[in-house]
Design an enzyme around this catalytic site. Structure first.
Site, PDB file in Angstrom:
ATOM      1  N   GLU A  10       0.831  -1.166  -0.167  1.00 25.76           N
ATOM      2  CA  GLU A  10      -0.006  -0.001  -0.025  1.00 25.76           C
ATOM      3  C   GLU A  10       0.980   1.377  -0.103  1.00 25.76           C
ATOM      4  O   GLU A  10       1.583   1.297   0.925  1.00 25.76           O
ATOM      5  CB  GLU A  10      -0.759   0.094   1.412  1.00 25.76           C
ATOM      6  CG  GLU A  10      -1.575  -1.294   1.611  1.00 25.76           C
ATOM      7  CD  GLU A  10      -2.296  -1.139   3.091  1.00 25.76           C
ATOM      8  OE1 GLU A  10      -2.362  -0.041   3.499  1.00 25.76           O
ATOM      9  OE2 GLU A  10      -2.240  -2.412   3.716  1.00 25.76           O
ATOM     10  N   ASP A  95      -6.784   8.426   1.210  1.00 25.60           N
ATOM     11  CA  ASP A  95      -6.616   8.099   2.660  1.00 25.60           C
ATOM     12  C   ASP A  95      -6.401   9.344   3.350  1.00 25.60           C
ATOM     13  O   ASP A  95      -4.997   9.839   3.370  1.00 25.60           O
ATOM     14  CB  ASP A  95      -5.583   7.050   2.653  1.00 25.60           C
ATOM     15  CG  ASP A  95      -5.211   6.683   4.381  1.00 25.60           C
ATOM     16  OD1 ASP A  95      -5.962   7.187   5.101  1.00 25.60           O
ATOM     17  OD2 ASP A  95      -4.118   5.812   4.419  1.00 25.60           O
TER      18      ASP A  95
END
Length: 505
Positions: A10, A95
């Site tokens: 990620e 995010d």
């Protein structure tokens, strides 16, 4: 006794708006994700399914209460931010203040690098498309980890492990490995301390942001070993080791070794092959000290009073890994070639680091960056605190092909590669064939209007004539592969047909 396991990465990307240093990064990140989604027909109704996520479960045997958690830990809340599921099985989303790409599940280190590199193309194209919107001053994205103002953002790794492995063994044997592996996979950084206020160069971008040995946090009091217990798979069989201590690598070889060597160490831990003796007296202090010495001469203290360098720590793990693999294994290892290649490259890199790190300027990020910086310093007589060097550091990670210094090194043949542009381009839209990512990606390719939501461990269909949504669980990461379900996609033109075939209705 192999590098093969279910794993992935990620990466949160740095983002800036041209000429607007105070621009809202959350808005800019949303524009990047939405621009890519719109241009590639991904504005379908499919959403990310948060139902099965539990980011506050701790591997040490408890759940952190939501009222005590930092808001950044509540990753199971749908905040309404851009969140796209890609046909290659990956997730592209916002995010908090950064655009993030989570790779699909892979089974080899090379595949992780391949689908992470595909993510670089996705992010680069998203930024280009967002910059073309009317009134946009232009958006820039960077594959780095720091803003030199005190903030850091992550490049995380995920490895599926056996649930029955004692977590204490993971902490004991991984801590010295993680503290020392930065000499292989650090990204390099101008400036020391979290805000970059101390002059100098260091090996790792992330090292100065870690403050404790073990913990659940990812943004505050960051731990060397993260305890999040959220397997995204059958929890009775699997643990997902969530690794937050790595740097964002642009070098394909550095990223490959990061994933491959870690997978081998995890295999040794699972097999009970490792013994004690390498425990660090002060792991966090050692992490910082190693990062701050790019001559690699710093020795750190072990629990028993001995001192050891990061290179010697890595040699110790390599020697044990070689012996472990040499023991043999039951059955055929489908990743045997990569297992041997990782061991060979690991040995070659450690040997040359011990001789002269500059031999690796075309393989490792921190050495490549240091070589560029030293050339500027020598040519212009610059001290380490000169603003130009900070700009060079940032430009190394610039995703624009014509501007990024890493990209220029590749085009000039000054960075070695593992992958071809053709296979990276293919991975932008196609999933790995040997994990459940294949099923997820193919569902989105073949039946985009019927997929209401998806997550790592399920695909949810909205089928005609049904009053409720229909969930297909994908709790076993090695099912849903091309071998397992490929014929079903060839045989069924509709999601209803696929669903009936899978459920036996």
């Amino acid at each position: 006794m192999t590098v093969r396991r279910v794993m992935g990465s990620e990466v949160e990307y740095g983002i800036s708006v041209k000429g607007q240093p105070t621009a809202n990064q959350m808005v800019a990140s949303t524009q990047v994700v939405n621009a890519y989604a719109s241009a590639h027909g991904l504005t379908r109704r499919a959403r990310w399914d948060f139902e099965e996520e539990n980011p506050l479960r701790d591997a040490r045997g408890f759940d952190l209460s939501r009222d005590r958690a930092d808001p950044t830990q509540l990753t199971d809340e749908d905040l309404g931010l851009a969140n796209v599921i890609l046909t290659n099985g990956a997730r592209l989303y916002v995010d908090h203040a950064h655009p993030e790409y989570s790779s699909p599940e892979c089974t080899t280190p090379r595949d992780v690098v391949l689908w992470e590199k595909a993510g670089e193309l996705v992010m680069q194209r998203g930024a280009e498309l967002a910059s073309q919107l009317p009134g946009s001053p232009g958006l820039l994205v960077y594959k780095n980890n720091v803003d030199n103002k005190g903030a850091s953002y992550g490049a995380h790794e995920n490895y599926l492990m056996r649930r029955d492995v004692p977590f204490g063994a993971i902490v004991e044997h991984l801590t010295p490995f993680f503290v020392s592996r930065q000499v292989v996979c650090g990204a390099g950084r101008v400036g020391r301390q979290q805000d970059g206020s101390e002059s100098g160069f260091q090996i790792s971008q992330r090292a100065d942001y870690f403050e404790v040995g073990v913990g659940l946090e990812t943004t505050l009091k960051r731990p060397i070993i993260n305890t999040r217990d959220e397997p995204h798979a059958d929890p009775s069989k699997y643990r997902r080791l969530h690794v937050i201590i790595g740097d964002a690598n642009l070098s394909e070889i550095a990223a490959y070794l990061k994933m491959g060597t870690t997978s081998l160490v995890l295999a040794m831990i699972e097999a009970g092959f490792l013994t004690g003796g390498l425990e660090l007296a002060q792991p966090v202090k050692a992490l910082h000290a190693i990062s701050h010495d790019f001559t690699l001469q710093t020795a750190v203290e072990l629990d028993d009073g001995r001192t050891i360098t990061a290179l010697d720590l890595q040699w110790s793990y390599l020697e044990k890994a070689a012996a472990f693999v040499e023991q043999g294994h039951e059955g055929e290892d489908p990743a045997a070639g990569q297992t041997k290649d990782v061991l060979d490259r690991w040995e070659s890199v450690l040997t040359r680091l011990g001789e002269d790190p500059m031999q690796l300027r075309d393989e490792l990020d921190w050495v490549a960056k240091l070589s560029l910086l030293e050339s500027y310093r020598e040519r212009d007589g610059l001290d380490w605190d000169h603003a130009k060097l900070h700009l060079v550091d940032l430009q190394y990670a610039d995703m624009r092909p014509e501007k990024g210094l890493y990209q220029r090194l590749v085009r000039a043949g000054r960075m070695k590669r593992l992958l071809s542009d053709t296979e990276i381009e293919r991975a932008v839209t196609e999933p790995p064939e040997d994990t459940r990512a294949y099923f997820r990606g193919q569902c989105l390719t073949h039946y985009p209007e019927a997929v209401a939501a998806a997550s790592w461990d399920s695909v949810i269909f909205d089928l005609p004539g049904r009053d409720t949504l229909q969930r297909i669980p994908t709790m076993e990461p090695l099912r849903g592969t091309r071998e397992h379900v490929g014929a079903l996609f060839e045989a069924h033109d509709t999601a209803q047909g696929l669903f009936d075939a899978i459920t036996g209705r």
